[in-house]
Design an enzyme around this catalytic site. Structure first.
Site, PDB file in Angstrom:
ATOM      1  N   GLY A 117       0.814  -1.212   0.000  1.00 58.52           N
ATOM      2  CA  GLY A 117       0.000   0.000   0.000  1.00 58.52           C
ATOM      3  C   GLY A 117       0.845   1.258   0.000  1.00 58.52           C
ATOM      4  N   GLY A 173       6.535  -4.227   3.048  1.00 53.95           N
ATOM      5  CA  GLY A 173       6.266  -4.700   4.410  1.00 53.95           C
ATOM      6  C   GLY A 173       6.522  -6.199   4.572  1.00 53.95           C
ATOM      7  N   ASP A 183       1.528   0.634   9.288  1.00 51.06           N
ATOM      8  CA  ASP A 183       1.027   0.108  10.568  1.00 51.06           C
ATOM      9  C   ASP A 183       2.122  -0.006  11.612  1.00 51.06           C
ATOM     10  OD1 ASP A 183      -1.389  -0.131   9.342  1.00 51.06           O
ATOM     11  OD2 ASP A 183      -1.238  -2.281   8.990  1.00 51.06           O
ATOM     12  N   GLU A 200      -8.929  -1.009  11.609  1.00 50.92           N
ATOM     13  CA  GLU A 200      -9.413  -1.836  10.496  1.00 50.92           C
ATOM     14  C   GLU A 200      -9.607  -3.307  10.869  1.00 50.92           C
ATOM     15  OE1 GLU A 200      -6.383  -1.830   7.608  1.00 50.92           O
ATOM     16  OE2 GLU A 200      -7.630  -2.480   5.922  1.00 50.92           O
TER      17      GLU A 200
END
Lengths: 414, 414, 414, 414
Positions: free
Chosen positions: A56, A146, A177, A273
C-alpha cells in the site's frame, strides 16, 4: 550471532572520502552496523541498481526513492538506476515498462504523496523475476515493502543464490502500521498518526455538534492497532478505541456507548481496520498479498459497527446522530512530515551503502537508535503487536472500561 | 545503582483501578520505572499540587500542563492544582499572583502555543520559594524546564530536605534543543525540526530566486546543534550547516560558499545560534539563567555572519543576494505536532504518578523506550551534544567540506 | 472607453473546441472581457512564447508559470515556450541563459515556493530587450510582476511598436502587497495573510509568556498595509497595527503600549514595512526597481521601532520583554493556498488567451468578479491604498486609539 | 427599492466612539449598508442577545459566535448573551438548556472546529420559539444558518411581528456550499475548497500508485457544485468532475473513464453529492430540514457510482483499482483558514451592529465588496448555481468531454 549474507569479499575502494564518511568496521559475533564501508563489492562506474515499491501507499516512500537515487548517483557515481513499475508485477516479462531514473525525475518528488514508481500487491514467479534481473544485468535490487515483501525478497534471494548470481537484495521496510518486528519503527507512521489524530478531532467536533452525537473514525491497522492507539493518545478526544489486539463484546461496547451518551451527550470512537475478528465474516476473502481483505462491504468492520450501532439504538428507541469518517486513503497518500522525512532519508542512505558493499538477503533498520543490517529471517518470524502498557495508556486516555466482560483470559491476544 | 529519593513509605491505596492501570513494582539495584503505584504517598482527597514553567517557550508545554492537570484531577481526584505564573519569579513573595487551574481553563489550551502560565529565566531565593510552598501547603511541585531548571529543582529539594518537609519535587524536562543527557529526547523537538525544515525550504526558494542568491537560516541551539542538524537532513536543501559542536574557519567557509556560487549559482546556509564561538565577543553578556546571551546585536552569530559575508563578497566585487531568516520565535511558539503531543502527554502522566507516589528530587524521562525515574544528579552532570555520526550525516546531506583546514585535532568539541 | 491594443485582425481559427470553450465576443465602447477567442492572431503550430518573472517572490508564481505553459502547450499546441531567467536581467545579451520549458519541468513546480525562473529587480535597456525578442523570434512575451513591471512592459511595448513588430506584451499582475489598482486582488495575497496571521499568533504566545511581554511582527507592505491589516483581523490577537497609510506619533504610540502593559501585562504589535515614513532616514537608498529600500539596518522601521522602544522603556525604568518576529522571507516563499492557486490558474489561462488573440500592452485581471483585459495605462496611474473603512475595522479589532494626537488632518494619507 | 425592517426609531446614542467607528448614514431608495449607527435602538446596558446555529457544521462558525459575542460584550457593553443549544431544538420548551456565554468560554473557540453551541436540522413551532424569546426577554436573536434557516427566520419574524414584540431577528448566512444567492460568498467555503483540493491530490496519488488506478472523491454540494468545481480547479489533478447542475449519461461517463485509462493508465474523478439526479432513487427520503438526504446507502451517489463502475469494468473484463474518498465530515469540522476567519469576523461584527440598531427580518452579507443589510425575502427567492463560465473552466482544467451525448438541450440546468 546473526551473520549477514554477503556476495563476497569487497573488491573496490569506496569513492566516498574517509574525511566525510564514518566508515563502519565489522565486529564478529553480533549484529552488523549499517553504514558506508571503505572497501565495497560493486564497481560504482559499472554498477546497475533497481528499485521496486510493493504493497500500500505510505508517506515517505518518495523520500526513500529520492534519497536512494541521490546517494547512488551523487555519492557513488552509479548512473544506472532503474525503477520497476507497479511492484513485482513490473518485474516480470509482459509487465509495465520500467523507468530509467534521472535527477530531474526525482527532484521534487518528495513534495508529492504516493510512490513515483507505482505499486501493487501480490507475488510473481521468483524465477521470472530473477530472469528479468539477469536480462537487465541488475547488480542491486532495493525492495521497499512490508512483511509480505520481506518474504518475497527472501525467496528471490534464494533463487539468486541457487543460480549463484552476484545480485544483492536489500529490503527497506515500509508499513504504515509500524508492525515490523525487531526494528524501532517504520517511516510514514508519524505522519499517519498526525493525520489520524486530526480526523479524531474532526469526529469530536461532529459529535459535539449534535445531540447524542457519535463520531466514528476508522483507521488502518489490519493486524496491529499502533496507528489507532497513538492517534487516540495524540488527540485525547476519543472515548473508545477498538484494536485488533483486544477482544471486545459488541453488546458490552454498545452499552458502554449508551452509558456515555446518557452522561455526556456525545461519544467519539476509534476503530482499527482489523478489530473485532469474528464480528465480520472472517477470512473468506484475501487480497493478492494473502492478507484478509476488509474493504469489501461485508467485511469492513467500520461500517459493520456503524450499521449495527444504528440498529442497536433504533431498537432502544434512543435517537443518535452518527457521523462516520474513514480517512485511510487520504492518510496513506500524505506527504511525509519532517520526522519521517529524516527517517526515510537515513534508511535509504544506509540501504545504498549496504547494496554497494555487497550485502544481500538483508533488511536495513534502526534498532534502539542504531542503524543495523538485519538478516531477513530475523524479521520475518513474527509481527509486532500493541502490548499491555500501550493498551493501558489508551484505556487511561479514553477512560473506557473493559469491553469484554464475558470473556476470560487476557484481553490482549499477544 | 541509582536510588530515587522518596518522601517515605506509601500510606494510601491508589484510587486507580488495577484493571486499568499497569502498576509498577520496584526492583532493587537499578533505575526505577515510572508509572502508577498501587500504594501512594499522598491522600488524593487532600493533596495540593503546583506547576511552574521555566525558561524559553517550547511546543507542547501546554499539552504537559493540561495532561498533568487532567491526570491529577480526573484520575486521582486531586482538586487543588495551582499554576505559578512566570517561572520562579511567581514563586516568591511579591511576584505575580498564582492561578487556580480548572477544567475550563485547560480545556483547549493544547491548541494554543506558548505556556498558559507564562515563564521567565533566572533563579530566585530557594528559601523564599520554599516559604511560599509551605504557606500554600503545596505537597507536590512539578517543574517544567531545562538544564537550569534541573539545577534549581535540586537546590529547592535540598532546602525542602533541610526543613524536613514532605514536599515532592518532580522535574519534567523541557528544552527545544533536545540537549538533556541520558534521556531519549525532549518534547517540542520534532515540532521545532518540522518548522525549521520549512524555513530552510523557504531559504532555498529565496536563494534559487536570485542570481548568486544566498539564503541564511538561523536556528536555535545555544550549545548543541540538534535542531539545525535534523532540520538540515529533513529539508535536504541546505548546502552548509554550522553547529556549535564543530569549529570552522570563517574564511574557509566564505571561500567554500563562493566556490559553490561559482558552480551552482545559489547557496543555502543553516546557522545554529551558538556556533562560531570566538567569532563574536564571547561570554561578555549572560542572561538571567547564566547562559550566554547571543541575541544582542553584537553577539548574534547569525547577523554577524550575514554582515561579514556581505563585506567578504563586496571586497571580492562578487555581487550576491543575501536573504536572512530567523524563525526562532515562531518555532518556539508553535503548537505541538502529534508526535510531541503524545510524548508530552505520557511525560506528564508519569510525572503525576511519580508525585502521587512521593518520589522527589527526580526527573521523569524516557530511556531507550522506557519511562523512568531519574535522580536529578544523574542528568545534571553533562549536556548532550551532536556526535560524529550525526555530523557526518549532515556533511553527507549538505555535501559541505571540512571548513576548518587550519585547525588540527577533532572537529567535534565533544 | 478603454480600447485594448491588438497586433491586428485575427488570422487563424482557434484550436479550442467551441463546445468546451466559452468564446468571448467583443462589444464596442467598454472594457474588453478576457477569455478565449474563436479566431486568433498567432498560428499555434509556429508561435513562440516567452515568460519572465520580475520583482520579489510571491506565493503562486509557479502556479502561474505552470498554468501558462500547460494552456499554451496542451490547449493551443504551442511547443516553444522559453523562460527568461532572473527577470529582465535574463532578457539582454550577456545575461543568464534562458530555459526551454517542458512538461517535465513544470510538472510538480506548483508544490515548490519561489519562482522556477528566478527573478530580479530593476530595469534593462528596452532596446536590448527587444533585440533579444527579435533574435529569438518571440511572438508573445508574458511578464509577471508588479507596478514596476507594468511600467517596464509599457516601455517595452512602445519600443516594439516603434519597430512595428508583431510581438504581444501581456502582463500578469503580481504583488504580494495587493496594491495594484482597479483589479479585485492579486494572487499570493491570501496565502501571505494566512502565514502573517500565524506569525501574529506566535507573537501573542511570546507576549503572553513573559511579564510585560511585547511581541512585534514586521510584515511586508512598503506603501500599502493590506497584508498587515488583514492579518491583524484574521488573527484577532494584535493590539496595535501600524500602517504606511496612517501617520502616528512615536511617543503617543509608546505611551499607549505602556498603558496597555499596565492594564493587561502584554502587548502585540504589527508593523508594516513602510509605516512611519519620516521616522527612519527617508529615501536615501533605493533598490534597483527604484523603490525605497527599507531592509538596510538604518532604514528598517521594524528594528528601529524595536530599538527605540527598548530605549523608551529603559529610560522609564519599566522592564519589558520584547520579542521581534520578521517572517517576510518565509511568507514570500510559501506555496500558494487553494484560493490563490485558483486565482493564479485562471489569471494565467486568460493571459494565454489574450496573447494568442494578439492583445498587447495589456494586463489581465479580475474586475468585480469578471476577468478583463486592462490597458496598461489604466492600472499604472495610481496605487491602491488601505481606505478608511478597513482602517476602522483594524482599529475596532485591535482596540487601539488614535496614535497621532498632535497631528491635524485626516490620518489616512490617501 | 429594498427597505429593511426596523423595530422603530433609534432611541439611544451608540457607546461606540465616532473617532473609531465609521458610522453609516442611510440613503433612501436603495439597499442599506451594514455597519455601526450613531443612534441605536436597544439600550446596551439592558439588552439581551441570543445566538443559535442551525444546519450542518461549517468552518468559521465558532469565529462568528466569538466575534458576535466580543462585539456585543466589549464594544457595546451587552452582558447577557445566551447561546441556544442544538439549533431550533434548543429554542423550545423541553429542549436542551441554553448556555450563558462568557469571555472565558469563547476565548480559544476559534481554534476548534464545529460549533460551540451544537446544531440540528429541522423546524420547531414558531409560536413555541417566540414564547421562549418572550420568557427569556431576548431583544436580539442572531441566527446562523443556510437557506432553511433563512425561511425559518422569516417565519419567526412574522410571529414576532404578529405579537408586536420589539425583538430583532438577524440572519448570518452559513452554507459550506456557497449557494446563498445575491451575496458574494459565505464563510467556510475557502477552507472547504482547500481541504477538498488536498483530498483530490490524495486521490491522484492513489490513482497513480496502481495500474488502471481510479481515485474518486465525493464532495459536498447537494444542489450546487461550487466546492467540487473550485477544488477541481485548485488541485488541477482531476480528470472528471460531476456537478448537480450538469446532466450526464452514466454509460458515456464510464466509456470516457475507460478511454482515459487506456490512454494514461489512471483517472481522478470528483463527484458532488447531489449530481446525477435520477441515477439514485430520487426524493424518497428527506431530512428534517426538508432536503433530500443522500447519505443513506441507497441514495449516496458517490458509492452508487463507485459500485456501478466496478460492475461496468468487471463486465468489460478490464481490471481496475478503485479508491474512494469521502472527506466531507472532516472538511465540515475544519478550523477556518485566515480568509474565512476575516470574513466570519466582519460578518459577525456587522450583524451585531444591525441588531443593536434594531434592524430585523434581515440578513447581513457582502455584496460586490460592500457589507449590506438584505431583507430576508430578497435572498430566499432562489439559490445560487454553477454558471456556464465556471463549468467551462472546469471542463478546460479536467479536459473532460461532454458526457451527455444522448441528451438535447443545455447541459446546465440553470
Amino acid at each position: 550471532m546473526h551473520p549477514v549474507d554477503t556476495l563476497g569479499e569487497p573488491r573496490f575502494d569506496s569513492p566516498l572520502d574517509s574525511s566525510s564518511a564514518s566508515f563502519v568496521f565489522d565486529a564478529p559475533g553480533e549484529l552488523e552496523h549499517a553504514g558506508p564501508r571503505a572497501r565495497i563489492f560493486f564497481d560504482p562506474r559499472k554498477a546497475r541498481a533497481a528499485i521496486v515499491t510493493c504493497g500500500g501507499l505510505c508517506p515517505g516512500t518518495n523520500n526513500v526513492i529520492r534519497a536512494l537515487y541521490l546517494t547512488l548517483f551523487h555519492r557513488y557515481g552509479v548512473h544506472s538506476v532503474t525503477g520497476f513499475r507497479f511492484g513485482l508485477a513490473g518485474m516480470v516479462s509482459g509487465g509495465p515498462e520500467p523507468l530509467h531514473l534521472t535527477p530531474e525525475i526525482v527532484r521534487h518528488v518528495h513534495r508529492i504523496g504516493g510512490t513515483l514508481l507505482g505499486t501493487s500487491r501480490g507475488r510473481q514467479s521468483d524465477a521470472a523475476i530473477v530472469d528479468t534481473l539477469q536480462q537487465m544485468a541488475i547488480d542491486m535490487l532495493f525492495m521497499i515493502g512490508g512483511n509480505g515483501t520481506i518474504r518475497a525478497a527472501a525467496d528471490i534471494h534464494a533463487e539468486i543464490a541457487r543460480r549463484k548470481l552476484p545480485i544483492a537484495v536489500v529490503v527497506i521496510p515500509k508499513t504504515i502500521d509500524d508492525d515490523v518486528p525487531v526494528i524501532d519503527k517504520t517511516f510514514g507512521f508519524d505522519t499517519a498518526v498526525g493525520h489520524a489524530a486530526a480526523a479524531i478531532d474532526a469526529a469530536h467536533a461532529e459529535a459535539l455538534g449534535a445531540q447524542n452525537g457519535i463520531g466514528i473514525v476508522k483507521l488502518m491497522g489490519r493486524d496491529s492497532g499502533f496507528v489507532a492507539a497513538h492517534a487516540t493518545i495524540a488527540s485525547g478526544e476519543a472515548n473508545f478505541c477498538l484494536l485488533p489486539e483486544v477482544q471486545f463484546d459488541l453488546d458490552a461496547f454498545f452499552n458502554a456507548v449508551r452509558a456515555r451518551l446518557l452522561l455526556r451527550g456525545h461519544a467519539v470512537i476509534v476503530v482499527a481496520e482489523g478489530c473485532g475478528a469474528g464480528l465480520v465474516r472472517p477470512g473468506v476473502e484475501r487480497d493478492a498479498s494473502g492478507n484478509v481483505r476488509y474493504a469489501s462491504p461485508e467485511l469492513d468492520i467500520g461500517t459493520h459497527i456503524r450499521d449495527a450501532m444504528k440498529t442497536y439504538f433504533a431498537l432502544a428507541r434512543f435517537p443518535v446522530n452518527i457521523k462516520y469518517i474513514d480517512p485511510s486513503y487520504t492518510i496513506r497518500a500524505a506527504i511525509a512530515d519532517a520526522n519521517d522525512a529524516i527517517y526515510a532519508t537515513e534508511l535509504a542512505r544506509n540501504a545504498a551503502h549496504a547494496g554497494m558493499a555487497g550485502r544481500t538477503n538483508v533488511l536495513v533498520g534502526r534498532l534502539r537508535g542504531e542503524w543495523m543490517h538485519l538478516p531477513l529471517e530475523l524479521v520475518s518470524r513474527a509481527d509486532r503487536r500493541v502490548d499491555r502498557a500501550l493498551w493501558l495508556t489508551v484505556r487511561e486516555i479514553t477512560g473506557q472500561d473493559d469491553l469484554a466482560p464475558k470473556l476470560t483470559g487476557a484481553p490482549l491476544r499477544t
